[in-house]
Write an enzyme that holds these catalytic residues in place. Structure first.
Site, short mmCIF file in Angstrom:
data_model
loop_
_atom_site.label_atom_id
_atom_site.label_comp_id
_atom_site.label_asym_id
_atom_site.label_seq_id
_atom_site.Cartn_x
_atom_site.Cartn_y
_atom_site.Cartn_z
N LYS A 110 42.29 29.24 51.26
CA LYS A 110 41.19 30.21 51.10
C LYS A 110 41.60 31.36 50.19
O LYS A 110 40.87 31.71 49.27
CB LYS A 110 40.79 30.76 52.48
CG LYS A 110 39.96 32.04 52.44
CD LYS A 110 39.55 32.45 53.82
CE LYS A 110 39.79 33.84 54.27
NZ LYS A 110 40.10 34.92 53.41
N ASN A 111 42.75 31.93 50.45
CA ASN A 111 43.13 33.11 49.68
C ASN A 111 43.58 32.77 48.26
O ASN A 111 43.80 33.65 47.44
CB ASN A 111 44.23 33.90 50.40
CG ASN A 111 43.69 34.56 51.65
OD1 ASN A 111 42.48 34.57 51.89
ND2 ASN A 111 44.58 35.13 52.46
N CYS A 115 36.31 41.04 56.92
CA CYS A 115 36.74 41.26 58.30
C CYS A 115 36.94 42.75 58.56
O CYS A 115 37.38 43.49 57.70
CB CYS A 115 38.08 40.57 58.54
SG CYS A 115 37.94 38.83 58.88
N ARG A 168 40.28 49.81 54.97
CA ARG A 168 40.88 48.94 53.95
C ARG A 168 40.54 49.54 52.59
O ARG A 168 39.62 49.09 51.91
CB ARG A 168 40.37 47.51 54.09
CG ARG A 168 40.82 46.87 55.38
CD ARG A 168 40.33 45.45 55.51
NE ARG A 168 41.10 44.50 54.73
CZ ARG A 168 40.91 43.19 54.77
NH1 ARG A 168 39.98 42.69 55.54
NH2 ARG A 168 41.64 42.38 54.03
N ASP A 179 48.13 37.46 58.67
CA ASP A 179 47.04 36.54 58.99
C ASP A 179 47.42 35.54 60.08
O ASP A 179 46.57 34.74 60.50
CB ASP A 179 46.59 35.78 57.73
CG ASP A 179 45.78 36.66 56.81
OD1 ASP A 179 45.44 37.79 57.20
OD2 ASP A 179 45.48 36.22 55.67
N ARG A 215 34.62 31.09 58.11
CA ARG A 215 34.94 31.68 56.80
C ARG A 215 36.23 31.08 56.23
O ARG A 215 36.42 31.07 55.02
CB ARG A 215 35.14 33.20 56.93
CG ARG A 215 33.86 33.99 57.15
CD ARG A 215 34.15 35.47 57.05
NE ARG A 215 35.04 35.72 55.94
CZ ARG A 215 36.01 36.63 55.93
NH1 ARG A 215 36.21 37.40 56.97
NH2 ARG A 215 36.77 36.78 54.87
C1 UD1 Z 1 44.68 39.72 51.30
C2 UD1 Z 1 44.20 38.50 52.03
C3 UD1 Z 1 44.20 38.72 53.53
C4 UD1 Z 1 45.58 39.17 53.98
C5 UD1 Z 1 46.09 40.34 53.14
C6 UD1 Z 1 47.52 40.71 53.45
C7 UD1 Z 1 42.67 37.46 50.48
C8 UD1 Z 1 41.27 37.07 50.17
N1 UD1 Z 1 42.86 38.18 51.58
O1 UD1 Z 1 43.78 40.77 51.60
O2 UD1 Z 1 43.83 37.51 54.17
O3 UD1 Z 1 45.50 39.58 55.32
O4 UD1 Z 1 46.00 40.02 51.74
O5 UD1 Z 1 48.35 39.61 53.29
O6 UD1 Z 1 43.59 37.08 49.78
N2 UD1 Z 1 45.62 48.79 50.77
C9 UD1 Z 1 45.53 50.09 50.34
N3 UD1 Z 1 44.99 50.33 49.11
C10 UD1 Z 1 44.53 49.34 48.29
C11 UD1 Z 1 44.63 48.00 48.74
C12 UD1 Z 1 45.19 47.75 49.98
O7 UD1 Z 1 45.92 50.99 51.05
O8 UD1 Z 1 44.04 49.63 47.20
C13 UD1 Z 1 46.17 48.49 52.10
C14 UD1 Z 1 45.13 47.86 53.01
O9 UD1 Z 1 44.36 48.83 53.66
C15 UD1 Z 1 46.00 47.09 53.97
C16 UD1 Z 1 47.17 46.65 53.11
O10 UD1 Z 1 47.16 47.51 51.97
O11 UD1 Z 1 46.46 47.91 55.00
C17 UD1 Z 1 47.13 45.19 52.68
O12 UD1 Z 1 46.03 44.99 51.87
P1 UD1 Z 1 45.98 43.91 50.70
O13 UD1 Z 1 47.34 43.35 50.46
O14 UD1 Z 1 45.28 44.53 49.55
O15 UD1 Z 1 45.09 42.80 51.35
P2 UD1 Z 1 43.80 42.11 50.76
O16 UD1 Z 1 44.00 41.79 49.32
O17 UD1 Z 1 42.60 42.87 51.16
#
Ligand code: UD1
Length: 417
Positions: A22-23, A116, A121, A304, A397
């Protein structure tokens, strides 16, 4: 909307081929906008997040067809850089279209994403990276309006190795002028899969999967074919399910390298895991040993799989400690596990102290998010009596058909409309 009915107590045994990731598929579908040509993607998981992403592509003007077990995306006629709010709100990962729309059209307009509910986030790292590449981003009344007459390579140091921010920056940088360097980049295998696809279209992305990634901008990309990597979270979910039921499982279409931290914890819990010929075999003991773990960005233990491993340790023989460090609020499954008899004490919202009980008992529980819902299904497999996990929409999902997969291994589980 449906629910899952699970009657526990059956030992899981058998062989299962793991679905595509998925990711991995979501950012790769977003990347298909960049080549103004055809992308043929195989091993795409048939999950609701893929279907929403296809709707986004169609809204932009791409033609998407299912052919020979793959998805064929033709982005030649794409002519829109705006995605409707309803679609973006369905899925947080729709934020990766920011980078690809900017790369293709020099503009993108999307609302703040949904997905989710895992606490705050933010997307500050995405916006910082895109601004450094030259995008002007107006953040007004819940909408992000991005424009760039020209994107120019830049040095971007992330404050946190965000998966989505790393992907967005790569997507915006592949057609930019000059070289972009991302330091403290996310190292998740899905980043490397995105880079493999982009490079097969003629991009020049180096170091994906490592902490420093270099993207040398190229003037244009061409059509390409790509096989989506296997879903390491689905693989880990089914391994945990077999571990909880004294099971014996062989997984195929799986990469041992990508699930090393997961295998390490299963081994600590007393399971025997071996890799051979592209497959993974696991045998679980009658009672698991307790383990302690901390979620971390890759190559640490994946957040995850935290809910599923919380469910798993709730029936281990002793006290486990699980610490969530990636998301601030990823514990909606814990009150539900307690309803099933789990003994879990939460300290400061992030750390769970889990005193294993010999058996959980079936109950009606609420699935609040994708992985939390999967954890409750796993708990149901190991519980005495019947568990109803409601609603099914979050689990759908990310899992093609969790009920068919688990039933094929001998579980008593049904999807009920
Ligand atoms: C992706 C995955 C999700 C997984 C996560 C961490 C997809 C579609 N989703 O989510 O399943 O749980 O990686 O492995 O690939 N953060 C900030 N600022 C930002 C971006 C992120 O503070 O600009 C923080 C978020 O709030 C969170 C952490 O960083 O606490 C991890 O987020 P991130 O690695 O960005 O996860 P996603 O890309 O949303």
């Amino acid at each position: 909307m449906g629910k899952y009915h699970v009657s526990g107590g059956r030992r899981l045994a058998g062989e299962l081929a793991i679905q595509g990731g998925k990711n991995a598929v979501l950012p790769i579908l977003a990347a298909s906008v960049l080549n103004s040509g055809e992308s043929f993607l195989t091993n795409c998981p048939n999950i609701s997040d893929t279907r929403y992403t296809v709707k986004i592509l169609e809204e932009i003007g791409c033609k998407v067809t299912r052919e020979d077990g793959g998805l064929l995306v033709n982005s030649n006629a794409a002519d829109t850089f705006e995605i409707s709010e309803t679609l973006v709100r369905k899925m947080r990962s729709s934020i990766v279209f920011l980078g690809s729309l900017l790369g293709r059209f020099g503009a993108a307009k999307i609302s703040y994403p949904g997905g989710c509910v895992l606490g705050l986030r933010p997307i500050d790292q995405h916006l910082k990276g895109l601004r450094l590449l030259g995008a002007q981003i107006d953040d007004h009344q819940g909408f992000l309006n991005c424009k760039a007459e020209r994107l120019v390579g830049a040095d971007i140091a992330l404050d946190f190795p965000s998966v989505g921010a790393t992907q967005n920056i790569i997507l915006a940088a592949v057609l930019a002028d000059g070289t972009t360097t991302i330091t403290n980049a996310a190292k998740e295998p899905e980043i490397a899969d995105l880079a493999r696809f982009l490079n097969s279209m003629g991009a020049d992305v180096r170091g994906a999967g490592k902490a420093t990634i270099e993207i040398h901008g190229v003037p244009r990309l061409h059509s390409a074919e790509h096989r989506i990597m296997p879903d390491r979270i689905v693989a880990g979910t089914y391994l945990a399910a077999a571990a909880m039921t004294n099971g014996e499982l062989v997984l195929t279409n799986v990469s041992g390298d990508n699930i090393r931290p997961v295998v390490a914890k299963l081994t600590e819990a007393g399971c025997t895991v071996t890799e051979s010929g592209g497959g993974i075999r696991m045998t679980a003991p009658p009672r698991l040993r307790p383990i302690s773990l901390k979620t971390q960005p890759h190559p640490g233990f994946p957040t995850d799989l935290q809910p599923q491993f919380t469910a798993m340790t709730s029936i281990a023989d002793g006290m486990s400690i699980i610490e969530e460090t990636v998301f601030e609020a990823r514990n909606n499954h814990i009150p539900e596990l307690r309803r099933m008899g789990a003994d879990i004490l939460q300290v400061n919202g992030k750390t769970s102290v889990i005193q294993g009980v010999p058996q959980l008992c079936g109950s009606n529980v609420v699935s609040h998010d994708l992985r939390g819902g999967a954890a409750l299904i796993l708990a149901g497999l190991a519980a005495k009596g019947k568990t109803v996990v409601d609603p099914s929409e979050h689990v759908m999902r990310g899992y093609e058909s969790i009920e068919n997969d688990l039933a094929a291994l001998g579980a008593d589980i049904a999807f009920v409309e």
